[in-house]
Structure formats: structure tokens, C-alpha cells
Design a protein around this motif. Structure first.
Motif, PDB file in Angstrom:
ATOM      1  N   VAL A 327      46.176  38.123  44.153  1.00 34.55           N
ATOM      2  CA  VAL A 327      46.561  39.493  43.832  1.00 34.55           C
ATOM      3  C   VAL A 327      45.527  40.012  42.834  1.00 34.55           C
ATOM      4  O   VAL A 327      45.477  39.563  41.680  1.00 34.55           O
ATOM      5  N   LEU A 328      44.683  40.936  43.281  1.00 31.31           N
ATOM      6  CA  LEU A 328      43.543  41.391  42.491  1.00 31.31           C
ATOM      7  C   LEU A 328      43.792  42.750  41.855  1.00 31.31           C
ATOM      8  O   LEU A 328      44.380  43.641  42.476  1.00 31.31           O
ATOM      9  N   SER A 329      43.300  42.922  40.648  1.00 31.78           N
ATOM     10  CA  SER A 329      43.254  44.250  40.049  1.00 31.78           C
ATOM     11  C   SER A 329      42.111  45.021  40.692  1.00 31.78           C
ATOM     12  O   SER A 329      41.155  44.438  41.218  1.00 31.78           O
ATOM     13  N   ALA A 330      42.192  46.359  40.647  1.00 27.44           N
ATOM     14  CA  ALA A 330      41.221  47.198  41.367  1.00 27.44           C
ATOM     15  C   ALA A 330      39.785  46.947  40.913  1.00 27.44           C
ATOM     16  O   ALA A 330      38.849  47.043  41.709  1.00 27.44           O
ATOM     17  N   ASP A 331      39.586  46.585  39.635  1.00 29.21           N
ATOM     18  CA  ASP A 331      38.222  46.387  39.141  1.00 29.21           C
ATOM     19  C   ASP A 331      37.580  45.106  39.670  1.00 29.21           C
ATOM     20  O   ASP A 331      36.372  44.921  39.561  1.00 29.21           O
ATOM     21  N   ARG A 332      38.386  44.219  40.283  1.00 30.09           N
ATOM     22  CA  ARG A 332      37.853  42.955  40.788  1.00 30.09           C
ATOM     23  C   ARG A 332      37.707  42.923  42.309  1.00 30.09           C
ATOM     24  O   ARG A 332      37.101  42.001  42.857  1.00 30.09           O
ATOM     25  N   VAL A 333      38.256  43.917  42.995  1.00 28.94           N
ATOM     26  CA  VAL A 333      38.341  43.858  44.458  1.00 28.94           C
ATOM     27  C   VAL A 333      36.975  43.714  45.111  1.00 28.94           C
ATOM     28  O   VAL A 333      36.761  42.848  45.975  1.00 28.94           O
ATOM     29  N   LEU A 334      36.009  44.538  44.720  1.00 29.19           N
ATOM     30  CA  LEU A 334      34.718  44.527  45.403  1.00 29.19           C
ATOM     31  C   LEU A 334      33.810  43.382  44.962  1.00 29.19           C
ATOM     32  O   LEU A 334      32.706  43.238  45.482  1.00 29.19           O
ATOM     33  N   SER A 335      34.282  42.552  44.025  1.00 24.47           N
ATOM     34  CA  SER A 335      33.531  41.365  43.633  1.00 24.47           C
ATOM     35  C   SER A 335      33.905  40.149  44.471  1.00 24.47           C
ATOM     36  O   SER A 335      33.249  39.106  44.367  1.00 24.47           O
ATOM     37  N   ALA A 336      34.954  40.275  45.270  1.00 20.35           N
ATOM     38  CA  ALA A 336      35.400  39.147  46.104  1.00 20.35           C
ATOM     39  C   ALA A 336      34.335  38.818  47.147  1.00 20.35           C
ATOM     40  O   ALA A 336      33.604  39.690  47.620  1.00 20.35           O
ATOM     41  N   ALA A 337      34.257  37.549  47.516  1.00 20.34           N
ATOM     42  CA  ALA A 337      33.226  37.101  48.461  1.00 20.34           C
ATOM     43  C   ALA A 337      33.303  37.851  49.783  1.00 20.34           C
ATOM     44  O   ALA A 337      32.268  38.221  50.359  1.00 20.34           O
ATOM     45  N   GLN A 338      34.506  38.087  50.299  1.00 13.73           N
ATOM     46  CA  GLN A 338      34.644  38.798  51.571  1.00 13.73           C
ATOM     47  C   GLN A 338      34.136  40.232  51.453  1.00 13.73           C
ATOM     48  O   GLN A 338      33.463  40.744  52.356  1.00 13.73           O
ATOM     49  N   ALA A 339      34.436  40.876  50.340  1.00 13.46           N
ATOM     50  CA  ALA A 339      33.971  42.252  50.140  1.00 13.46           C
ATOM     51  C   ALA A 339      32.463  42.320  49.972  1.00 13.46           C
ATOM     52  O   ALA A 339      31.848  43.361  50.241  1.00 13.46           O
ATOM     53  N   GLN A 340      31.860  41.222  49.515  1.00 15.66           N
ATOM     54  CA  GLN A 340      30.420  41.198  49.293  1.00 15.66           C
ATOM     55  C   GLN A 340      29.625  40.958  50.572  1.00 15.66           C
ATOM     56  O   GLN A 340      28.406  41.100  50.576  1.00 15.66           O
ATOM     57  N   ALA A 341      30.283  40.601  51.658  1.00 10.11           N
ATOM     58  CA  ALA A 341      29.570  40.422  52.921  1.00 10.11           C
ATOM     59  C   ALA A 341      28.963  41.752  53.359  1.00 10.11           C
ATOM     60  O   ALA A 341      29.522  42.818  53.085  1.00 10.11           O
ATOM     61  N   PRO A 342      27.803  41.743  54.029  1.00  7.15           N
ATOM     62  CA  PRO A 342      27.144  42.998  54.405  1.00  7.15           C
ATOM     63  C   PRO A 342      28.030  43.908  55.240  1.00  7.15           C
ATOM     64  O   PRO A 342      28.839  43.454  56.055  1.00  7.15           O
ATOM     65  N   GLY A 343      27.880  45.205  54.991  1.00  5.16           N
ATOM     66  CA  GLY A 343      28.572  46.192  55.805  1.00  5.16           C
ATOM     67  C   GLY A 343      29.938  46.594  55.318  1.00  5.16           C
ATOM     68  O   GLY A 343      30.619  47.396  55.959  1.00  5.16           O
ATOM     69  N   LYS A 344      30.381  46.087  54.165  1.00  7.06           N
ATOM     70  CA  LYS A 344      31.723  46.415  53.686  1.00  7.06           C
ATOM     71  C   LYS A 344      31.740  47.695  52.845  1.00  7.06           C
ATOM     72  O   LYS A 344      32.700  48.452  52.853  1.00  7.06           O
ATOM     73  N   TYR A 345      30.686  47.919  52.077  1.00  4.37           N
ATOM     74  CA  TYR A 345      30.641  49.126  51.248  1.00  4.37           C
ATOM     75  C   TYR A 345      29.199  49.570  51.059  1.00  4.37           C
ATOM     76  O   TYR A 345      28.251  48.825  51.322  1.00  4.37           O
ATOM     77  N   SER A 346      29.056  50.804  50.609  1.00  6.56           N
ATOM     78  CA  SER A 346      27.740  51.353  50.306  1.00  6.56           C
ATOM     79  C   SER A 346      27.691  51.782  48.848  1.00  6.56           C
ATOM     80  O   SER A 346      28.717  52.102  48.250  1.00  6.56           O
TER      81      SER A 346
END
Length: 422
Positions: A327-346
Motif C-alpha cells: 500500500v503506497l503513498s502517492a509520493d512513492r508510486v512512480l518509484s516502484a520498479a513496475q512504474a519505472q519500466a519504459p512506457g509507463k509515464y512521461s
């Protein structure tokens, strides 16, 4: 620092082969406020359309929601759009808007019924200018006795049964995020894409109610209560799995990090017990038995999870095929390994600020150009769009002098507080 999300794609794709999206070449005119219409056009922009955001002189509402400046909603759902600042109450502003519609493919708005009539932004107004226009109005209510009334996300939640079951200290409360607005935006996109595919001219006038969106979303619960009424002879809302199935929910580990477990079936229970070396208890093997002993099962799961730090727990659960996540706080979400995979965010810069914005999760259809383009300043593209519509230099000057159209003030601070250091 801005770093790498699109780096690999940029290196691989040359400008000539860059994917411009499946809607490249389509022009969408948005008169949007808050979330529903801007979210719809955000998706269309990600699919390749050029979105011209028509804003009043004060700007769209979400430009001024946080410390006098743009909110998270504005930053997330308006990047890559063009901003044309028009006063549609002035004759020259209306003239510019009419020329814009003449060359557009789609018009989307979530103005109130009275405002759309007052400003000349109805289907009849736009269709008279462009018989091929696809027109989508996101309203509070569709056809019915409330069709001219105004509704917003929490009103849709309250009117369709969602809020009644979501209570804080016993008081019916909204969910938090404006999911009904975003669902309505998704439904608007579906409608526009269907109209683009259809040869039936009658499909080009689309009205979508936020209330009706809420009804459709609530279908599972509405039919569930109907079923219980017929089975039990009384209405009974189907409870969330989290509140009806023991072992389903959030539990705290020894390091203070929380894990969310999905434990719907007997097989899920067996896998969880195997993962944490819990001996099988004969009278807890079935869901019916575990429901009967809910407090006992909850204690078993809570105490078992509390013995482990999250990383150790995650390895054990993953090894045994248990459904879980932290259960992640919003400030940690984009640091997760899955979120860091290419193509998830710009990543993009907006003035001196840096942001990471999740992209539409359909990479094969999403454009690869302009994803790192920031949201526009208010009126940032006014001059450019006026010229593209065929107004000569003298006409542009006259329009700007009359304040019927307004260019961007590039020196204006966006937020009342300076950027924090560190």
C-alpha cells in the motif's frame, strides 16, 4: 532531475518513423472545465489528435486551484494541448470560435446546458458551421426531468448508491478521487471513436450524462441488491469483499509497511498459509468456515504478517503465487520498479517545475511525439491559432486589442509560493 522514461524510445525511433498516434490529423476543440471533458480530450490527445483547449479570459477552473495556480488535475490532463483564450461573449470571440469549428473534426464540452446555449456551443450551432462535426456534450444528467440541472462527481456518487455505502464516521462521503468524471471522459472517448467509425450522420450528436455514467458503473451493486431482495425478501447491499471475506485487506508488517492481500478463494487461503508456514486448521479450510470465524482468521493473518519486514514478506508471497501489493503513498508510486519500466509515464518541465505524468496504458496506440510537452500557459497558442485560421495581421491585432482573444502572459508566476528547495 528529468531523466529517462522516453529515452529508449527516442533513441530507437527516428523522427521519420515516430508514431504520431492513431488519431493523427484529427482536430478536437475542447471547452472543458475541471475533469470530465479535459480527461476525454487528454485521452484523444494521447491517441494522436490535436486538441485546442478554448478557455475564457480567467482560464479553465483547474488553473487556479492550488496556491492560485494549476492543480494536479490540470497538469495531468492538459499536457500537449494548445490553449486558445477567447471571450465568447464578444462578437469577435464568437467569430474566431466559429472559424475554429468549421475546420475541426470533434467538439467536446462539459458546459452546463444554459452556458452552452448562451455561448452558442450547442450541436445545432456547431453543425450549422460544419455538417461533419462530431459533437459530444458531457452533462450532469441525460434525458429526463433533471436534464437541465447541473451535477458534479459527488452528486453522481450520491444519486447512484455509491456514497450511501461509503461512510466516514457514519456519514455518507464521496470516494475521494473524481472517478465518475473520469469514467464519463472515457465514455465520451468511446462515443467519439464510434462516431468516427460510423457512416450514420445521426450518431454525431452525442450527449452523455454524468448521472447515467454513475448508473452504469453501479450496475453490479444495483443488480446485487435486486437479487438479495428476491432471495431474502429484503434489500441488502452486496458488501465489498474486503468487509465480507476474512484475510482480504490491508495488514501491517514489522517495519510499518502495509501489504494488501487478495484472498477470495480457498486456494488463495491455502497459498497464503503455505507462504507464511501457517499450519492448516481443519475448521478453516472453506470460505464458509472462515466467514463464520472471521475475527479468528483476521487475527491469524494480522499476526502472521506482523512477523515480517515487507521485502521478506513480498518474496514469500510472490513465491507461492499470493495476490498482494504494498500500500503506497502517492509520493512513492512512480518509484516502484513496475512504474519505472519504459512506457509507463512521461516527464515534462512546466516553467521551472518538473513532473512525471502517467501515459495512457495502450502503448501500441499512443503517440510517441509530444508526450513530454507541458500543458499550455493560458492563451499560449492564441496568436498561432488565429493565424492558422486565416486572419491576417491586421485582423489579429484588432482581435487582440479588443480582448476577444488573449495571448499568454509568459512572465506571470504560476503559484503564489516559490518552488521549494531540496
Amino acid at each position: 532531475m528529468l531523466h529517462r522514461q522516453r529515452a529508449n524510445a527516442t533513441e530507437i525511433q527516428t523522427e521519420a518513423t515516430m508514431n504520431q498516434g492513431v488519431l493523427a490529423g484529427k482536430t478536437v476543440v475542447e471547452l472543458g472545465s475541471m475533469i470530465a471533458a479535459p480527461f476525454a480530450t487528454h485521452i484523444l490527445q494521447q491517441l494522436g489528435a490535436t486538441v485546442i483547449k478554448v478557455e475564457p479570459p480567467v482560464g479553465e477552473t483547474t488553473r487556479k486551484l492550488v496556491r492560485g495556480g494549476p492543480s494536479g488535475s490540470f497538469l495531468a490532463f492538459n499536457r500537449g494541448k494548445k490553449s486558445l483564450c477567447l471571450d465568447l461573449q464578444k462578437p469577435q470571440g464568437k467569430k474566431v470560435f466559429r472559424k475554429l469549428v468549421e475546420d475541426a473534426d470533434v467538439v467536446i464540452h462539459n458546459l452546463s446546458p444554459s452556458a452552452s446555449k448562451k455561448l452558442g456551443v450547442t450541436f445545432d450551432d456547431c453543425n450549422a458551421l460544419n455538417p461533419n462535426i462530431i459533437f459530444c456534450a458531457i452533462k450532469g444528467y441525460g434525458d429526463g426531468p433533471l436534464s437541465q440541472e447541473v451535477a458534479s462527481n459527488p452528486i453522481a456518487e450520491a444519486a447512484t448508491g455509491i456514497m450511501f455505502s461509503n461512510r466516514i464516521d457514519g456519514r455518507p462521503s464521496r470516494l475521494g478521487p473524481s472517478y465518475h468524471d473520469q469514467f464519463a471522459g472515457c465514455y465520451a472517448v468511446i462515443s467519439v471513436l464510434a462516431a468516427l467509425l460510423s457512416k450514420d450522420e445521426t450518431k454525431r450528436n452525442i450527449e452523455l450524462g454524468l448521472y447515467e455514467t454513475g448508473l452504469h458503473i453501479a450496475a453490479r451493486d444495483l443488480l446485487g441488491v435486486q437479487l438479495k431482495s428476491q432471495l431474502l425478501g429484503r434489500p441488502e447491499t452486496e458488501p465489498s469483499a474486503e468487509f465480507s471475506i476474512p484475510g482480504y485487506g490491508s495488514y501491517e508488517g514489522s517495519d510499518g509497511r502495509w501489504v494488501y492481500l487478495v484472498m477470495l478463494t480457498d486456494d488463495h487461503w491455502r497459498k497464503f498459509c503455505a507462504a507464511l508456514q501457517i499450519e492448516q486448521i481443519d475448521d478453516l479450510t472453506t470460505l464458509r468456515e472462515r466467514r463464520r470465524e472471521r475475527s479468528r482468521v483476521e487475527a491469524i493473518v494480522r499476526n502472521a504478517v506482523a512477523q515480517y519486514e515487507y521485502d521478506v514478506l513480498a518474496a514469500l508471497l510472490s513465491k507461492h503465487g499470493v495476490g498482494f501489493t504494498e500500500v503506497l503513498s502517492a509520493d512513492r508510486v512512480l518509484s516502484a520498479a513496475q512504474a519505472q519500466a519504459p512506457g509507463k509515464y512521461s516527464e515534462f518541465e512546466f516553467k521551472e517545475y518538473e513532473f512525471q505524468a502517467p501515459d495512457l496504458p495502450i502503448p501500441i496506440l499512443v503517440r510517441s511525439d509530444e508526450l513530454t510537452t507541458a500543458p499550455p500557459l493560458l492563451g499560449e497558442n492564441t496568436d498561432e491559432i488565429l493565424a492558422s485560421l486565416g486572419f491576417d495581421t491586421a485582423e489579429v491585432s484588432d482581435i487582440l486589442d479588443s480582448r476577444a482573444a488573449i495571448p499568454a502572459d509568459t512572465e506571470q508566476a504560476l503559484w503564489s509560493l516559490p518552488k521549494a528547495r531540496g
